[in-house]
Design an enzyme around this catalytic site. Structure first.
Site, PDB file in Angstrom:
ATOM      1  N   LYS A 275      22.964 -50.714  -5.556  1.00 13.07           N
ATOM      2  CA  LYS A 275      23.206 -49.273  -5.384  1.00 13.07           C
ATOM      3  C   LYS A 275      22.358 -48.713  -4.244  1.00 13.07           C
ATOM      4  O   LYS A 275      22.840 -47.958  -3.397  1.00 13.07           O
ATOM      5  CB  LYS A 275      22.869 -48.563  -6.699  1.00 13.07           C
ATOM      6  CG  LYS A 275      23.442 -47.186  -6.826  1.00 13.07           C
ATOM      7  CD  LYS A 275      23.031 -46.547  -8.139  1.00 13.07           C
ATOM      8  CE  LYS A 275      23.600 -47.280  -9.329  1.00 13.07           C
ATOM      9  NZ  LYS A 275      23.297 -46.607 -10.604  1.00 13.07           N
TER      10      LYS A 275
ATOM     11  N   ASN B 203      23.938 -36.042 -19.720  1.00 13.55           N
ATOM     12  CA  ASN B 203      23.606 -35.467 -18.409  1.00 13.55           C
ATOM     13  C   ASN B 203      24.780 -35.608 -17.429  1.00 13.55           C
ATOM     14  O   ASN B 203      25.291 -34.611 -16.906  1.00 13.55           O
ATOM     15  CB  ASN B 203      22.345 -36.166 -17.874  1.00 13.55           C
ATOM     16  CG  ASN B 203      22.022 -35.764 -16.444  1.00 13.55           C
ATOM     17  OD1 ASN B 203      22.768 -36.080 -15.530  1.00 13.55           O
ATOM     18  ND2 ASN B 203      20.934 -35.061 -16.254  1.00 13.55           N
TER      19      ASN B 203
ATOM     20  N   LYS C   3      13.258 -49.522  -7.455  1.00 15.13           N
ATOM     21  CA  LYS C   3      13.551 -48.171  -7.951  1.00 15.13           C
ATOM     22  C   LYS C   3      14.530 -48.285  -9.101  1.00 15.13           C
ATOM     23  O   LYS C   3      15.526 -49.002  -9.002  1.00 15.13           O
ATOM     24  CB  LYS C   3      14.191 -47.372  -6.799  1.00 15.13           C
ATOM     25  CG  LYS C   3      14.507 -45.934  -7.128  1.00 15.13           C
ATOM     26  CD  LYS C   3      13.376 -45.014  -6.722  1.00 15.13           C
ATOM     27  CE  LYS C   3      13.503 -43.627  -7.270  1.00 15.13           C
ATOM     28  NZ  LYS C   3      13.128 -43.483  -8.690  1.00 15.13           N
TER      29      LYS C   3
ATOM     30  N   LYS D  32      14.300 -51.607 -13.134  1.00 18.03           N
ATOM     31  CA  LYS D  32      14.726 -50.885 -14.338  1.00 18.03           C
ATOM     32  C   LYS D  32      13.722 -51.135 -15.452  1.00 18.03           C
ATOM     33  O   LYS D  32      13.020 -52.150 -15.438  1.00 18.03           O
ATOM     34  CB  LYS D  32      16.108 -51.378 -14.803  1.00 18.03           C
ATOM     35  CG  LYS D  32      16.880 -50.354 -15.601  1.00 18.03           C
ATOM     36  CD  LYS D  32      17.552 -49.313 -14.705  1.00 18.03           C
ATOM     37  CE  LYS D  32      18.249 -48.249 -15.487  1.00 18.03           C
ATOM     38  NZ  LYS D  32      19.074 -47.388 -14.628  1.00 18.03           N
TER      39      LYS D  32
ATOM     40  N   THR E 122      23.689 -36.898 -10.201  1.00 19.69           N
ATOM     41  CA  THR E 122      24.591 -38.033 -10.428  1.00 19.69           C
ATOM     42  C   THR E 122      26.038 -37.547 -10.471  1.00 19.69           C
ATOM     43  O   THR E 122      26.916 -38.087  -9.785  1.00 19.69           O
ATOM     44  CB  THR E 122      24.218 -38.738 -11.755  1.00 19.69           C
ATOM     45  OG1 THR E 122      22.867 -39.184 -11.630  1.00 19.69           O
ATOM     46  CG2 THR E 122      25.121 -39.892 -12.059  1.00 19.69           C
TER      47      THR E 122
ATOM     48  N   SER F  93      16.722 -38.725  -6.198  1.00 20.46           N
ATOM     49  CA  SER F  93      15.398 -39.277  -6.542  1.00 20.46           C
ATOM     50  C   SER F  93      14.664 -39.658  -5.253  1.00 20.46           C
ATOM     51  O   SER F  93      13.456 -39.436  -5.124  1.00 20.46           O
ATOM     52  CB  SER F  93      15.539 -40.522  -7.413  1.00 20.46           C
ATOM     53  OG  SER F  93      15.555 -40.169  -8.774  1.00 20.46           O
TER      54      SER F  93
HETATM   55  P1  NAD Z   1      22.616 -39.251 -21.601  1.00 17.88           P
HETATM   56  O1  NAD Z   1      21.716 -39.880 -22.583  1.00 17.88           O
HETATM   57  O2  NAD Z   1      22.285 -37.906 -21.094  1.00 17.88           O
HETATM   58  O3  NAD Z   1      24.122 -39.208 -22.171  1.00 17.88           O
HETATM   59  C1  NAD Z   1      24.774 -40.297 -22.725  1.00 17.88           C
HETATM   60  C2  NAD Z   1      25.974 -39.749 -23.493  1.00 17.88           C
HETATM   61  O4  NAD Z   1      26.797 -40.813 -23.929  1.00 17.88           O
HETATM   62  C3  NAD Z   1      25.598 -38.944 -24.729  1.00 17.88           C
HETATM   63  O5  NAD Z   1      26.442 -37.812 -24.810  1.00 17.88           O
HETATM   64  C4  NAD Z   1      25.932 -39.896 -25.881  1.00 17.88           C
HETATM   65  O6  NAD Z   1      26.260 -39.195 -27.071  1.00 17.88           O
HETATM   66  C5  NAD Z   1      27.139 -40.570 -25.284  1.00 17.88           C
HETATM   67  N1  NAD Z   1      27.501 -41.823 -25.943  1.00 17.88           N
HETATM   68  C6  NAD Z   1      26.700 -42.805 -26.408  1.00 17.88           C
HETATM   69  N2  NAD Z   1      27.457 -43.769 -26.949  1.00 17.88           N
HETATM   70  C7  NAD Z   1      28.749 -43.374 -26.836  1.00 17.88           C
HETATM   71  C8  NAD Z   1      29.988 -43.923 -27.207  1.00 17.88           C
HETATM   72  N3  NAD Z   1      30.064 -45.102 -27.831  1.00 17.88           N
HETATM   73  N4  NAD Z   1      31.134 -43.227 -26.912  1.00 17.88           N
HETATM   74  C9  NAD Z   1      31.072 -42.053 -26.277  1.00 17.88           C
HETATM   75  N5  NAD Z   1      29.930 -41.479 -25.903  1.00 17.88           N
HETATM   76  C10 NAD Z   1      28.785 -42.130 -26.177  1.00 17.88           C
HETATM   77  O7  NAD Z   1      22.737 -40.306 -20.406  1.00 17.88           O
HETATM   78  P2  NAD Z   1      23.180 -40.049 -18.902  1.00 17.88           P
HETATM   79  O8  NAD Z   1      21.951 -39.885 -18.100  1.00 17.88           O
HETATM   80  O9  NAD Z   1      24.280 -39.048 -18.820  1.00 17.88           O
HETATM   81  O10 NAD Z   1      23.749 -41.501 -18.561  1.00 17.88           O
HETATM   82  C11 NAD Z   1      25.082 -41.895 -18.914  1.00 17.88           C
HETATM   83  C12 NAD Z   1      25.455 -43.097 -18.079  1.00 17.88           C
HETATM   84  O11 NAD Z   1      25.299 -42.754 -16.707  1.00 17.88           O
HETATM   85  C13 NAD Z   1      24.584 -44.341 -18.298  1.00 17.88           C
HETATM   86  O12 NAD Z   1      25.382 -45.498 -18.084  1.00 17.88           O
HETATM   87  C14 NAD Z   1      23.554 -44.239 -17.197  1.00 17.88           C
HETATM   88  O13 NAD Z   1      22.982 -45.486 -16.868  1.00 17.88           O
HETATM   89  C15 NAD Z   1      24.437 -43.690 -16.087  1.00 17.88           C
HETATM   90  N6  NAD Z   1      23.703 -43.042 -15.016  1.00 17.88           N
HETATM   91  C16 NAD Z   1      22.979 -41.906 -15.227  1.00 17.88           C
HETATM   92  C17 NAD Z   1      22.279 -41.342 -14.174  1.00 17.88           C
HETATM   93  C18 NAD Z   1      21.523 -40.067 -14.327  1.00 17.88           C
HETATM   94  O14 NAD Z   1      20.957 -39.591 -13.318  1.00 17.88           O
HETATM   95  N7  NAD Z   1      21.475 -39.454 -15.483  1.00 17.88           N
HETATM   96  C19 NAD Z   1      22.307 -41.936 -12.913  1.00 17.88           C
HETATM   97  C20 NAD Z   1      23.069 -43.091 -12.723  1.00 17.88           C
HETATM   98  C21 NAD Z   1      23.771 -43.632 -13.795  1.00 17.88           C
END
Ligand code: NAD
Length: 421
Positions: free
Chosen positions: A93, A219, A69, A105, A189, A350
């Site tokens: 996780k 997000n 997953k 992934k 999340t 999920s």
């Molecule tokens: P997303 O694409 O919605 O948001 C990412 C954000 O990070 C954006 O606002 C982008 O502008 C910002 N960003 C990129 N580079 C940056 C930098 N150098 N400095 C500051 N901000 C920066 O992604 P997301 O889904 O929110 O995921 C963010 C993190 O959370 C990732 O590491 C992802 O693997 C992790 N994550 C997300 C989920 C989920 O369900 N969305 C679940 C587990 C982990």
């Protein structure tokens, strides 16, 4: 930055956990390598009639505890080692949360902001065509990650249905509600991390009103800011890829959300509501009680870890703190709620989506929130107690907890098993 590679850094955590548990060395050896990683080149037709190719991967890291997953990331810097590291983290996780899954992934090396919506759809469908034999509801179940969303999952679910000749909603999660998505997936999340902080607030001696800095306003970052502000906490700094904003008395979260909804950066709010521009590199060192990295990997490293003022870090991003930074933070008594626990709310909902798809019966949002809260609190409490008893950081505690479950499953399969070979 850390000297080691991303995967080497991840394996440091595995070795550390193994030292605290009396596990068979075969278990550690098995978990050091991805079971299977496939690389393909996706060739799509662009709107101007030209053809363009994109590198893409899917990794099934370990499937001992169930089908693999993990999300699919669209990013211009995506590379195979990042994919395998993210899949390794997913393995742990899912074990932390006791979900019946292994870890996987996927990624495409692309800047999705450079593509039209039609090009993005063709690329997403091409990904599913390439990996239709890799994925499956009992084999490998993708989901959204950085720069992918429910619309993209919907296209992929539709493409899979066309390939196999029937709707199989459980092949992918994070789908639009209309295609079998779950209520409560959008903010899962952030909500999981928020439940965890709330549950441990007394143990961590957190105040009623915390100052919070959020790095990454996508997000995860947007929802956590909203949930924490809803409880009266003050969001003093946020950043995205374009810059950072600060307001000592608290940012106007509604204005930030409105800017993002218009496709703008948080920087669009500078000069309004008392928001000032902040050097984005300085957000890690902002005066606050809670720091939430919610962007990408390796953002808190040996060079900036000393500047952290927060007493608590909630890792909503995957791998935001390097092992060297971990050591610096531990010496400074900063508690880190580790990614494999702190951001596991996403994969947990999920899992709920997959369960609902398979039973064809859907839960209310209240039921989803209740079930998520109870799992976050159950596993969070266990890891908290384990860490206190052994005098180890929460991260090591989470890895020890997960490794125990993985070892049990690997041993239960038997030494001749296909799964453990
Ligand atoms: P997303 O694409 O919605 O948001 C990412 C954000 O990070 C954006 O606002 C982008 O502008 C910002 N960003 C990129 N580079 C940056 C930098 N150098 N400095 C500051 N901000 C920066 O992604 P997301 O889904 O929110 O995921 C963010 C993190 O959370 C990732 O590491 C992802 O693997 C992790 N994550 C997300 C989920 C989920 O369900 N969305 C679940 C587990 C982990």
């Amino acid at each position: 930055m850390s000297d080691g590679s991303l995967l080497d850094d991840a394996l440091v955590r595995l070795d550390e956990a193994a030292r605290h548990l009396n596990v068979d060395p075969d278990v550690v050896e098995k978990l050091k390598y991805a079971r299977e990683t496939t690389k393909v080149r996706l060739m799509i037709r662009m709107d101007d009639g030209s053809r363009k190719s994109f590198l893409a991967w899917r990794c099934r890291y370990d499937d001992t505890r169930g089908p693999t997953k993990g999300g699919i990331r669209y990013h211009p810097d995506a590379h195979v080692e990042e994919v395998e590291t993210l899949a390794f983290w997913m393995t742990f996780k899912c074990a932390v949360m006791n979900l019946p899954y292994g870890g996987g992934k996927g990624a495409v090396r692309v800047d999705p902001r450079q593509l039209s919506k039609a090009e993005l759809e063709r690329l997403s469908r091409a990904y599913m065509q390439a990996f239709a034999r890799t994925v499956g509801p009992d084999r490998d179940i993708p989901a959204p990650d950085v720069y992918t969303n429910s619309m993209i999952m919907g296209w992929m679910a539709d493409e899979y249905a066309q390939i196999v000749g029937q709707a199989v909603p459980a092949v992918i999660t994070g789908k639009p509600i209309a295609l079998g998505g779950s209520l409560g997936r959008g903010d899962a999340t952030a909500r999981g991390g928020y439940y965890l902080v709330r549950h441990l607030a007394d143990d961590l001696k957190l105040g009623k009103v915390m100052r919070v800095a959020v790095q990454g306003f996508g997000n995860a970052g947007q929802y956590v800011a909203q949930l924490l502000a809803g409880d009266g906490h003050r969001i003093v700094a946020v950043s995205d890829s374009q810059g950072a904003v600060y307001a000592g008395n608290g940012l106007n979260v509604e204005a930030l959300l409105a800017a993002k909804a218009r496709g703008k950066s948080v920087m669009a709010t500078v000069g309004q509501h008392g928001h000032e521009a902040l050097d984005p590199d300085k957000i890690v060192g902002v005066q606050c009680e809670l720091l939430v990295p919610a962007a990408l990997e390796n953002m808190i490293h040996a060079e900036n870890a000393k500047s952290v003022r927060a007493k608590l870090i909630l890792e909503l991003a995957n791998g935001p703190v390097t092992p060297e930074a971990d050591e610096i933070l531990a010496k400074a008594d900063v508690v880190v709620l580790p990614d494999i626990l702190a951001n596991a709310g996403g994969v947990t909902v999920s899992y709920f989506e997959w369960v609902q798809n398979r039973q064809g019966y859907y839960w209310t949002e209240q039921e989803i929130h209740g079930r998520l809260q109870s799992i976050m609190e159950r596993e969070g409490r266990t890891i908290w107690e384990l860490s206190r008893q052994r005098g180890i950081p929460m991260r090591t505690g989470a890895y020890v907890h997960a490794l125990g479950r993985l070892a049990e499953a690997i041993e239960a399969h038997g030494t001749q098993s296909f799964f453990t070979s």
